[in-house]
Design an enzyme around this catalytic site. Sequence first.
Site, PDB file in Angstrom:
ATOM      1  N   GLU A 196      99.151  60.257  23.974  1.00 57.97           N
ATOM      2  CA  GLU A 196      97.860  60.705  23.440  1.00 57.97           C
ATOM      3  C   GLU A 196      97.767  60.562  21.927  1.00 57.97           C
ATOM      4  OE1 GLU A 196      99.498  62.328  25.793  1.00 57.97           O
ATOM      5  OE2 GLU A 196      98.107  62.528  27.480  1.00 57.97           O
ATOM      6  N   HIS A 252      96.695  73.489  32.585  1.00 60.05           N
ATOM      7  CA  HIS A 252      95.628  72.620  33.096  1.00 60.05           C
ATOM      8  C   HIS A 252      94.303  73.372  33.185  1.00 60.05           C
ATOM      9  CE1 HIS A 252      98.776  69.795  34.084  1.00 60.05           C
ATOM     10  NE2 HIS A 252      97.910  68.957  34.610  1.00 60.05           N
TER      11      HIS A 252
END
Lengths: 311, 326
Positions: free
Chosen positions: B61, B130
Amino acid sequence: MGQLDDYRLMARIRRFEERLTALKDAGEIPGSIHLCNGQEAIPVGACRALRDGDHVTATYRGHGWAIARGVDLTGLFAEMMGRDSALCGGRAASPYLSDPGRWFVGENSIVGAGVPIATGAALTAQRTGSGAVSVVSIGDGAMNQGNVHEALNLAAVLDLPLVLVVENNVYSEMSRISDMVRVRQLAERAAGYGLPGRVVDGNDPDAVAEAVTEAVDRAREGSGPSIVEAMTERLVGHYSGDAQHYRPAGEIAAARQREPLARIRQAADADLAARLDAIDAEVSAEIETAVTAARAVPHPDPATAEEHVYV
Amino acid sequence: MSESLRYIQAVNAALTWALDSRTDTIYFGEDVALPGGPFGATKGLHKRFGSERIFDTPISETGFLGMALGAAMTGLRPIAEIMYADFSFVAMDQIVNQIATIHYSSAGRWKAPLVIRMQQGYSPGACAQHSHSPEAYFAHTAGLRVALPATPDDAYQMLRTAVVSDDPVVVAEARMLYPTRGQVRTDAPVEPVGGARVVRPGTDVTVVAWSRMVSAALDAAGTLAEEGIDVEVVDLRWLNPLDFDTVATSVSRTGRLVVAHEANLTGGFGAEIAARAAAECFTDLRAPIARVAAPDVPMPAAPALQAVVVPEAATVADAVRRTVRA
Ligand SMILES: Cc1ncc(C[n+]2csc(CCOP(=O)(O)OP(=O)(O)O)c2C)c(N)n1
């Protein structure tokens, strides 16, 4: 430990996850689960090299590591069912569970994030002179995270007792690792940190045990970290519900011929086959007992939802 | 022309529009090309636009958001996908120190026309890593535009706006909204950046919400109507630029304000709205401002615990009742 012990432990992991899949299908498990079907030989082989006090850090695909480290089956089922398990009280579920009682630093659902943490456990071992090692498993795709690179270099320059096990199952989620890196083997990257790196057959618990033992011995005697890349294949989807449309036809069927349990079966004579059958039956019974016990664990009390944020 | 689409299909349609109408647009992220995206947002795009325009990245990322910035500064319009908003934290340096600052720090000589597309929020059984709703981190960062579409139509319109914008935009969708269906105006002109919207007029109390909490607020409004409480629901849509005028106008009519978001309470963007309202709508307010949010805990995975942590329509309705009775 002999072949039968390895078989029993691998069968326990396999059966555990098959049961988990059935529970998921029956709606008894709310979140997503990531299975290690086909990869069982890696945690089983690696944990053979470990003793009490050695820490293990895994990924979200860490059920096998938890079980190989001796984490209680009932607790695992209960945690994944969102019940008030003795492990994490239903707070972590499948991809983030841990067990300090079994030196299981735990799973991590942020790719690569476990490596810096495991490096910290290795630092503790070194500074306290405990003689422990820290083993951390990641997937092939995780080798491309910056935090993994930073942690490996740190561990290398500090000579920390760290062993990185890369479980190369060909895929990073839905993308082939060969499309994501230009090295042939990820263990080649070890040279970039000045570390030893080995590639082993990850479907053979003996090969894994031999390589990890070498790395663990090295770490224990103060010679620093190592990387072991274990080659394996995923027999199921990335997560529960993955249709795997990105996998070529026949790939999974071929992998089923090479997976660690099938391998032992294929080589077995009639006598050994009978013993394996007996082990399978015992393992199934053990798993059913754990499921029954897990179902009896209550759901967490909603009044406790805000507990454990601060000490 | 309008089409009935699911939210996730509206995202796909907006990306198709972007790649079709602007040859400088490229799209990348994990599993977005050949696999078509983990949620199907990019289904078919690789086939249609090829590997030069849409490609898979390694799980890196920081690397690929920095790459998006460099490409944006030098002539492309990258859209980078962060699979779960939680993973944006891995790349916070690129987002906060690099992407958000370059235009200002170069006195406008560099532009960073890029989009970071992600989805956020809870889903049943998902663990803390998450389930984050990080919109306040991004809204706190000067230099970033922040969009939170609550409907399929906005998923389409706001993503197109983001792509056309010369500023970096974080588009945060709510995973739980992906299956929802609605009419999408596929031939509407591209809207300018910003703008809140009154999605349900009412007279007794203003509920300001965004993302998934808009539908929760509308559900609450339905329940409360039966109790004789007439709720006005404002969908904030953009946190930056913040359209506070729409909020203030609503509050001046209703005299009461409830702000609802899924993120944790402390330091959430609701605090910003409440502070602005206290400062700018003081004389209009007939009751204390109420905030609806998750308590300050990491998201638990167990449904029994999520049920008390995640704010829903009933949580909003309770807050409205308290405000009206105050
Ligand atoms: C920082 C971060 N980025 C992306 C993801 C989403 N994600 C979860 S698993 C995964 C693939 C990981 O592949 P690999 O490391 O090879 O492990 P495997 O799943 O094959 O065991 C991805 C991209 C994540 N969890 N964390």
